[in-house]
Design a protein around this motif. Sequence first.
Motif, PDB file in Angstrom:
ATOM      1  N   GLY A   1       0.844  -1.184   0.000  1.00 13.80           N
ATOM      2  CA  GLY A   1       0.000   0.000   0.000  1.00 13.80           C
ATOM      3  C   GLY A   1       0.880   1.235   0.000  1.00 13.80           C
ATOM      4  N   THR A   2       0.400   2.291  -0.629  1.00 10.07           N
ATOM      5  CA  THR A   2       1.203   3.502  -0.792  1.00 10.07           C
ATOM      6  C   THR A   2       1.604   4.125   0.540  1.00 10.07           C
ATOM      7  OG1 THR A   2       0.030   3.944  -2.866  1.00 10.07           O
ATOM      8  CG2 THR A   2       1.246   5.777  -1.890  1.00 10.07           C
ATOM      9  N   PHE A   3       0.735   4.023   1.541  1.00  9.76           N
ATOM     10  CA  PHE A   3       1.005   4.700   2.817  1.00  9.76           C
ATOM     11  C   PHE A   3       1.300   3.701   3.941  1.00  9.76           C
ATOM     12  CE2 PHE A   3      -1.609   7.643   0.323  1.00  9.76           C
ATOM     13  CZ  PHE A   3      -0.760   8.739   0.302  1.00  9.76           C
ATOM     14  N   ARG A   4       2.030   2.635   3.611  1.00 10.05           N
ATOM     15  CA  ARG A   4       2.377   1.660   4.642  1.00 10.05           C
ATOM     16  C   ARG A   4       3.651   2.048   5.381  1.00 10.05           C
ATOM     17  NH1 ARG A   4       3.633  -0.275  -0.292  1.00 10.05           N
ATOM     18  NH2 ARG A   4       5.586  -1.405  -0.695  1.00 10.05           N
ATOM     19  N   GLY A   5       4.172   3.230   5.113  1.00 12.27           N
ATOM     20  CA  GLY A   5       5.368   3.698   5.810  1.00 12.27           C
ATOM     21  C   GLY A   5       5.189   5.136   6.247  1.00 12.27           C
ATOM     22  N   ASN A   6       4.306   5.400   7.225  1.00  4.00           N
ATOM     23  CA  ASN A   6       4.045   6.760   7.682  1.00  4.00           C
ATOM     24  C   ASN A   6       5.203   7.208   8.572  1.00  4.00           C
ATOM     25  OD1 ASN A   6       3.107   9.129   8.905  1.00  4.00           O
ATOM     26  ND2 ASN A   6       0.993   8.410   8.960  1.00  4.00           N
ATOM     27  N   GLN A   7       6.107   7.978   7.990  1.00  2.00           N
ATOM     28  CA  GLN A   7       7.343   8.336   8.682  1.00  2.00           C
ATOM     29  C   GLN A   7       7.092   9.159   9.945  1.00  2.00           C
ATOM     30  OE1 GLN A   7      10.271   6.985   7.384  1.00  2.00           O
ATOM     31  NE2 GLN A   7       8.748   5.974   6.085  1.00  2.00           N
ATOM     32  N   MET A   8       6.159  10.096   9.886  1.00  2.00           N
ATOM     33  CA  MET A   8       5.844  10.896  11.068  1.00  2.00           C
ATOM     34  C   MET A   8       5.272  10.017  12.182  1.00  2.00           C
ATOM     35  SD  MET A   8       6.574  14.166  10.710  1.00  2.00           S
ATOM     36  CE  MET A   8       5.417  15.139  11.677  1.00  2.00           C
ATOM     37  N   ALA A   9       4.503   9.013  11.798  1.00  2.00           N
ATOM     38  CA  ALA A   9       3.957   8.095  12.789  1.00  2.00           C
ATOM     39  C   ALA A   9       5.064   7.299  13.463  1.00  2.00           C
ATOM     40  CB  ALA A   9       2.943   7.163  12.137  1.00  2.00           C
ATOM     41  N   PHE A  10       6.084   6.907  12.697  1.00  2.00           N
ATOM     42  CA  PHE A  10       7.224   6.203  13.298  1.00  2.00           C
ATOM     43  C   PHE A  10       7.886   7.069  14.369  1.00  2.00           C
ATOM     44  CE2 PHE A  10       7.953   3.879   9.014  1.00  2.00           C
ATOM     45  CZ  PHE A  10       7.050   2.898   9.367  1.00  2.00           C
ATOM     46  N   VAL A  11       8.044   8.338  14.055  1.00  2.00           N
ATOM     47  CA  VAL A  11       8.673   9.269  15.001  1.00  2.00           C
ATOM     48  C   VAL A  11       7.825   9.381  16.263  1.00  2.00           C
ATOM     49  CG1 VAL A  11       9.396  11.663  15.373  1.00  2.00           C
ATOM     50  CG2 VAL A  11       9.843  10.553  13.172  1.00  2.00           C
ATOM     51  N   GLY A  12       6.524   9.587  16.090  1.00  2.00           N
ATOM     52  CA  GLY A  12       5.627   9.702  17.235  1.00  2.00           C
ATOM     53  C   GLY A  12       5.559   8.419  18.042  1.00  2.00           C
ATOM     54  N   ALA A  13       5.556   7.271  17.353  1.00  2.00           N
ATOM     55  CA  ALA A  13       5.459   5.980  18.031  1.00  2.00           C
ATOM     56  C   ALA A  13       6.671   5.729  18.919  1.00  2.00           C
ATOM     57  CB  ALA A  13       5.316   4.866  17.003  1.00  2.00           C
ATOM     58  N   LYS A  14       7.840   6.033  18.402  1.00  2.00           N
ATOM     59  CA  LYS A  14       9.061   5.855  19.195  1.00  2.00           C
ATOM     60  C   LYS A  14       9.031   6.736  20.439  1.00  2.00           C
ATOM     61  CE  LYS A  14      14.083   6.673  18.976  1.00  2.00           C
ATOM     62  NZ  LYS A  14      14.114   7.843  19.874  1.00  2.00           N
ATOM     63  N   ARG A  15       8.675   8.000  20.246  1.00  2.00           N
ATOM     64  CA  ARG A  15       8.692   8.929  21.379  1.00  2.00           C
ATOM     65  C   ARG A  15       7.599   8.578  22.392  1.00  2.00           C
ATOM     66  NH1 ARG A  15      10.642  10.415  25.021  1.00  2.00           N
ATOM     67  NH2 ARG A  15      11.052  12.533  25.768  1.00  2.00           N
ATOM     68  N   ALA A  16       6.474   8.054  21.913  1.00  2.00           N
ATOM     69  CA  ALA A  16       5.391   7.671  22.822  1.00  2.00           C
ATOM     70  C   ALA A  16       5.825   6.539  23.751  1.00  2.00           C
ATOM     71  CB  ALA A  16       4.158   7.257  22.030  1.00  2.00           C
ATOM     72  N   ILE A  17       6.511   5.550  23.193  1.00  2.00           N
ATOM     73  CA  ILE A  17       6.997   4.440  24.019  1.00  2.00           C
ATOM     74  C   ILE A  17       7.982   4.950  25.057  1.00  2.00           C
ATOM     75  CG2 ILE A  17       8.396   2.329  23.972  1.00  2.00           C
ATOM     76  CD1 ILE A  17       7.088   1.758  21.210  1.00  2.00           C
ATOM     77  N   GLU A  18       8.891   5.815  24.630  1.00  2.00           N
ATOM     78  CA  GLU A  18       9.865   6.392  25.564  1.00  2.00           C
ATOM     79  C   GLU A  18       9.154   7.207  26.645  1.00  2.00           C
ATOM     80  OE1 GLU A  18      13.519   6.930  22.315  1.00  2.00           O
ATOM     81  OE2 GLU A  18      12.140   8.596  22.759  1.00  2.00           O
ATOM     82  N   TYR A  19       8.189   8.010  26.223  1.00  2.00           N
ATOM     83  CA  TYR A  19       7.422   8.844  27.161  1.00  2.00           C
ATOM     84  C   TYR A  19       6.692   7.978  28.184  1.00  2.00           C
ATOM     85  CZ  TYR A  19       3.512  11.730  28.804  1.00  2.00           C
ATOM     86  OH  TYR A  19       2.576  12.360  29.588  1.00  2.00           O
ATOM     87  N   ALA A  20       6.069   6.893  27.703  1.00  2.00           N
ATOM     88  CA  ALA A  20       5.314   6.016  28.604  1.00  2.00           C
ATOM     89  C   ALA A  20       6.225   5.370  29.636  1.00  2.00           C
ATOM     90  CB  ALA A  20       4.589   4.947  27.792  1.00  2.00           C
ATOM     91  N   ILE A  21       7.402   4.971  29.207  1.00  2.00           N
ATOM     92  CA  ILE A  21       8.347   4.348  30.130  1.00  2.00           C
ATOM     93  C   ILE A  21       8.870   5.375  31.135  1.00  2.00           C
ATOM     94  CG2 ILE A  21      10.631   3.274  30.299  1.00  2.00           C
ATOM     95  CD1 ILE A  21       9.975   1.946  27.557  1.00  2.00           C
ATOM     96  N   GLU A  22       9.239   6.547  30.636  1.00  2.00           N
ATOM     97  CA  GLU A  22       9.778   7.608  31.504  1.00  2.00           C
ATOM     98  C   GLU A  22       8.768   8.036  32.562  1.00  2.00           C
ATOM     99  OE1 GLU A  22      10.650  10.557  28.618  1.00  2.00           O
ATOM    100  OE2 GLU A  22      12.363   9.481  27.767  1.00  2.00           O
ATOM    101  N   ASN A  23       7.488   8.023  32.208  1.00  2.00           N
ATOM    102  CA  ASN A  23       6.444   8.533  33.096  1.00  2.00           C
ATOM    103  C   ASN A  23       5.572   7.429  33.708  1.00  2.00           C
ATOM    104  OD1 ASN A  23       6.447  11.717  32.740  1.00  2.00           O
ATOM    105  ND2 ASN A  23       6.840  10.837  30.726  1.00  2.00           N
ATOM    106  N   HIS A  24       5.993   6.186  33.560  1.00  2.00           N
ATOM    107  CA  HIS A  24       5.290   5.043  34.159  1.00  2.00           C
ATOM    108  C   HIS A  24       3.806   5.039  33.782  1.00  2.00           C
ATOM    109  CE1 HIS A  24       8.935   4.568  36.530  1.00  2.00           C
ATOM    110  NE2 HIS A  24       8.833   5.837  36.893  1.00  2.00           N
TER     111      HIS A  24
END
Length: 418
Positions: free
Chosen positions: A292-315
């Motif tokens: 699919g044309t949009f199977r690589g949403n680059q901005m979503a990758f950035v947000g997803a990585k930071r969200a996981i880090e944020y969740a871990i940092e803030n329990h």
Amino acid sequence: MEIFAQNESQVRSYCRSFPVVFEKAEMSSMYTEDGKKYIDFFCGAGAVNYGHNNEIINESLIEYLRSKGIMHALDMHTKAKKDFIKCFKENILEPRNLDYKLMFCGPTGTNANEAALKIARKYTGRTNVFAFMGAFHGMTLGSLALTSSDFSREGAGVPLSNVTFMPFPFGFNKTFDTIEYMENILNDDHSGIEKPAAIFCETIQAEGGVIVADKEWLVRLRDLCTRHGILLVCDEVQVGCGRSGSFFSFERAGIVPDMVSLSKSISGCGLPMSLLLINPEIDCLRPGEHNGTFRGNQMAFVGAKRAIEYAIENHVYENVSAKEKIVTDFINERILPLDKTFEHRGIGLIHGIDFSNSSLEDACAKVAGECFKNGLIIERAGRKDDVLKIMPALTISDEMLIEGLEIIEKSIKNVFGF
């Protein structure tokens, strides 16, 4: 409002329940263009678990834009994807001893389930699939075939075949054993039901009415699939990413599915993204066989990585259990005593108040409408939409959580005249 009625398709739905024009949002608050504030217990249908415009996550997106990072790349290798894969593997998979290949699908959850269907059927060579009564897996034809709602299925316009629906552990006589029932079907050469390639399961049926499968049932389901060579697919699109109190809702049962579909809050910021986790042994699709044309949403990758880090940092995920207690205690102490017909189900930060046994006609619809009048955005679910679904952001403050629950209490009293 007239511009929407005149120009948008009749298919629009949520805007009919919330007939205002929203302009801004911050964490668990949404604001209309004229400045009215609403508490959000809808959470973008589970797409903004970390809150609207979470500043920490947003900052990573702004920085990426300023750096002229790749915005579109299909499934090509990019730094944004590499960083997400590394983060997801090290912080989500490895601590849970999970070994999955990652398949980046089209940008919605239904596409991940479509991919899982293809893999299951190709790998096993079988066409039939089991799904459960009350299930919701998406609105494209394959996923819609897995979805049990008559209303949703009527929109297909074609037969929805190769799926057999099994009873979920809800709504039947409590002595009815759904696992034993499936066992008998699989062992009976005159059952008339073909052995399935896969069983698709939501460990918590969200749209089905917030129905939580117990741990023992899930363990037995995993064992059934293993013994009969059937792939187990867990749909975590709405109840994953910490909603149940752990990143995956199946973790509480200690099981390992063969495939796991993720979407909604996996991007961390409400951007479209879906992901299918696959047992490496069944990773059988050829290059380009599902794309699919949009199977690589680059901005979503950035947000997803930071969200996981944020969740871990803030329990964030660990704190869900404390907020769950607030919700459960409030409902048990202040809402259920109002009427003996009210029922409550839930886990983590997804809960439902079931009005289906109430003598008041359209009780849930009236309560939801009253909630909106009183400044709370909340959705309905379940058979005949009789369940009020409480689903705030995981980051909601205790004070705002209680304020929203008090609006529900007030609205119920207003509607029922208590």
